[in-house]
Design a protein around this motif. Sequence first.
Motif, PDB file in Angstrom:
ATOM      1  N   VAL A   6       0.679  -1.304  -0.001  1.00  0.00           N
ATOM      2  CA  VAL A   6      -0.101   0.100   0.104  1.00  0.00           C
ATOM      3  C   VAL A   6       0.910   1.168  -0.097  1.00  0.00           C
ATOM      4  O   VAL A   6       2.017   1.167   0.562  1.00  0.00           O
ATOM      5  CB  VAL A   6      -0.942   0.104   1.265  1.00  0.00           C
ATOM      6  N   LEU A   7       0.376   2.356  -0.374  1.00  0.00           N
ATOM      7  CA  LEU A   7       1.097   3.769  -0.413  1.00  0.00           C
ATOM      8  C   LEU A   7       1.235   4.223   0.988  1.00  0.00           C
ATOM      9  O   LEU A   7      -0.042   4.642   1.562  1.00  0.00           O
ATOM     10  CB  LEU A   7       0.440   4.366  -1.566  1.00  0.00           C
ATOM     11  N   GLY A   8       2.183   4.667   1.380  1.00  0.00           N
ATOM     12  CA  GLY A   8       2.378   5.000   2.639  1.00  0.00           C
ATOM     13  C   GLY A   8       2.374   6.691   2.867  1.00  0.00           C
ATOM     14  O   GLY A   8       2.733   7.023   3.817  1.00  0.00           O
ATOM     15  N   GLY A   9       2.459   7.239   1.664  1.00  0.00           N
ATOM     16  CA  GLY A   9       2.494   8.751   1.689  1.00  0.00           C
ATOM     17  C   GLY A   9       3.326   9.120   0.424  1.00  0.00           C
ATOM     18  O   GLY A   9       4.305   8.476  -0.330  1.00  0.00           O
ATOM     19  N   PRO A  63      -1.162   3.106  -5.781  1.00  0.00           N
ATOM     20  CA  PRO A  63      -0.652   3.167  -7.081  1.00  0.00           C
ATOM     21  C   PRO A  63      -0.253   1.613  -7.551  1.00  0.00           C
ATOM     22  O   PRO A  63       0.333   1.469  -8.498  1.00  0.00           O
ATOM     23  CB  PRO A  63       0.429   3.936  -7.169  1.00  0.00           C
ATOM     24  N   ASP A  64      -0.578   0.694  -6.754  1.00  0.00           N
ATOM     25  CA  ASP A  64       0.246  -0.796  -6.827  1.00  0.00           C
ATOM     26  C   ASP A  64      -0.982  -1.684  -7.508  1.00  0.00           C
ATOM     27  O   ASP A  64      -0.835  -2.811  -7.600  1.00  0.00           O
ATOM     28  CB  ASP A  64       0.446  -1.231  -5.667  1.00  0.00           C
ATOM     29  N   SER A  65      -1.968  -1.139  -8.328  1.00  0.00           N
ATOM     30  CA  SER A  65      -2.906  -1.681  -9.156  1.00  0.00           C
ATOM     31  C   SER A  65      -2.476  -1.838 -10.725  1.00  0.00           C
ATOM     32  O   SER A  65      -2.668  -0.638 -11.185  1.00  0.00           O
ATOM     33  CB  SER A  65      -4.232  -1.583  -8.998  1.00  0.00           C
ATOM     34  N   PRO A  66      -1.727  -2.679 -11.300  1.00  0.00           N
ATOM     35  CA  PRO A  66      -1.210  -2.698 -12.594  1.00  0.00           C
ATOM     36  C   PRO A  66      -2.342  -2.584 -13.543  1.00  0.00           C
ATOM     37  O   PRO A  66      -1.890  -1.999 -14.771  1.00  0.00           O
ATOM     38  CB  PRO A  66      -0.415  -3.940 -12.671  1.00  0.00           C
ATOM     39  N   THR A  67      -3.523  -3.051 -13.297  1.00  0.00           N
ATOM     40  CA  THR A  67      -4.751  -2.491 -14.120  1.00  0.00           C
ATOM     41  C   THR A  67      -4.963  -1.039 -14.193  1.00  0.00           C
ATOM     42  O   THR A  67      -5.097  -0.587 -15.269  1.00  0.00           O
ATOM     43  CB  THR A  67      -5.858  -3.482 -13.944  1.00  0.00           C
ATOM     44  N   ALA A 256       9.499   0.228   2.393  1.00  0.00           N
ATOM     45  CA  ALA A 256       8.676   1.598   2.136  1.00  0.00           C
ATOM     46  C   ALA A 256       7.606   1.402   1.407  1.00  0.00           C
ATOM     47  O   ALA A 256       7.713   0.173   0.620  1.00  0.00           O
ATOM     48  CB  ALA A 256       9.730   2.449   1.597  1.00  0.00           C
ATOM     49  N   TRP A 257       6.459   1.995   1.060  1.00  0.00           N
ATOM     50  CA  TRP A 257       5.449   1.712   0.187  1.00  0.00           C
ATOM     51  C   TRP A 257       5.616   2.359  -1.266  1.00  0.00           C
ATOM     52  O   TRP A 257       6.192   3.577  -1.079  1.00  0.00           O
ATOM     53  CB  TRP A 257       4.060   2.084   0.939  1.00  0.00           C
ATOM     54  N   PRO A 258       4.975   1.955  -2.353  1.00  0.00           N
ATOM     55  CA  PRO A 258       5.077   2.776  -3.365  1.00  0.00           C
ATOM     56  C   PRO A 258       4.872   3.954  -3.462  1.00  0.00           C
ATOM     57  O   PRO A 258       3.873   4.390  -2.717  1.00  0.00           O
ATOM     58  CB  PRO A 258       4.224   1.735  -4.436  1.00  0.00           C
ATOM     59  N   ASN A 259       5.509   4.861  -4.186  1.00  0.00           N
ATOM     60  CA  ASN A 259       5.171   6.250  -4.245  1.00  0.00           C
ATOM     61  C   ASN A 259       4.684   6.681  -5.630  1.00  0.00           C
ATOM     62  O   ASN A 259       5.572   6.704  -6.466  1.00  0.00           O
ATOM     63  CB  ASN A 259       6.517   7.221  -3.634  1.00  0.00           C
ATOM     64  N   GLY A 260       3.358   7.006  -5.922  1.00  0.00           N
ATOM     65  CA  GLY A 260       2.927   7.136  -7.144  1.00  0.00           C
ATOM     66  C   GLY A 260       3.256   8.450  -7.825  1.00  0.00           C
ATOM     67  O   GLY A 260       3.516   8.076  -8.902  1.00  0.00           O
ATOM     68  N   ILE A 261       3.268   9.274  -7.167  1.00  0.00           N
ATOM     69  CA  ILE A 261       4.119  10.466  -7.582  1.00  0.00           C
ATOM     70  C   ILE A 261       5.479  10.465  -8.122  1.00  0.00           C
ATOM     71  O   ILE A 261       5.908  10.692  -9.161  1.00  0.00           O
ATOM     72  CB  ILE A 261       3.949  11.746  -6.531  1.00  0.00           C
TER      73      ILE A 261
END
Length: 367
Positions: A6-9, A63-67, A256-261
């Motif tokens: 999950v995204l942590g920030g 941001p961790d849904s590849p679809t 760490a969690w994925p950082n979409g930005i």
Amino acid sequence: MKRRQVLGGLGVALLTSFSGPSLGQYVLPKGQVRLVFNENPYGPSPKAIAAVNEVVALSAYYPDSPTDFPILDNLKKAIAQRHNLTPEHLLVSSGSNEALQAAILAYGEKGKILVPALTYDAHLGYARQLGFEVVTVPLRNDMQVDLDAMSAQVDDTTSLIYLANPNNPAGIPIDSAALRSFCRKVGNRALVIVDEAYNELTDSPVDQSMVDLVRDEQNVLITRTFSKIFGMAGMRVGYALGQPETITRVNSTLMAWPNGIGLTAAYHSYLDEEFIAFSRQKILEGRAMVYATLQRAGVTPVPSHTNFVFADIGIESTDFVAQMASRNVLIRGGYPGYPTHIRISMGKLEDLNIFDRVFSEVYAASV
């Protein structure tokens, strides 16, 4: 310990113009010349900034849904394709330092971690806090990593070998042929980590890189970062390349969690060849300016292949660094075993003009 999906920030603040002072602004102190952290003040890429502005509203979503959000997969595919590898040879981390820490967590219990005595060491403090043994090997008199001495220390109790190439803070690349031979020789006993944070700034990035050893199925882990030539230190994106089984093992200890930005900016920066060339040229111009400043003062810099310069100023560096800081110019010093050395990062050219004046004045008053 498994990676949280999950995204942590975001870890990134977008700047907005304000009519007056405001709490929470992500800005440098006014007038500060920041030549201390090996940042690239010319980044991020304009294309990366434009892409971030388009997607920042999606920050509400993980941001961790590849679809729905394929940005992580797209970034991994772009990096893997450039190096003629598969995405299975690659992990993406929160800066390269997280990949280094994860590798220590994944492998360090086996035994000692072998490193040069003078090198990048943020992750090595982490290893010591975990109770792992870190064994240091002095550099040669020419400031080069002593591969022969390190090889002699490798045995069945060695868990990891860490090498920064080019080394930090010296800024010198390790001889390519010697390093390839070293990795092949000792890789059957321990994982060799080659930290290539500054690879894009070397005279010959392809030759200096050990990525070909990954393609040749050697026991190496190559780490890279978007913090240096890409100018994304505040967005915290890095990656590692290695054998799929190594990647799986290290990936399982990322925290760490994925950082979409950050992923969005990294993808667009990675493809922006025009910005990369511009950034490299500005850094080389700045390096020449710092050389000139030092040489006019009678100081001989260590030849650098990075965005920083290491030099012996012949006087105790800690007080000198403090005097520079009192004039709002930040540099590094106080390296164990090298008490008279300083390290200067490349700032913008106008910052380096200020450095030239302040350094010349402080140094003249100190010697």
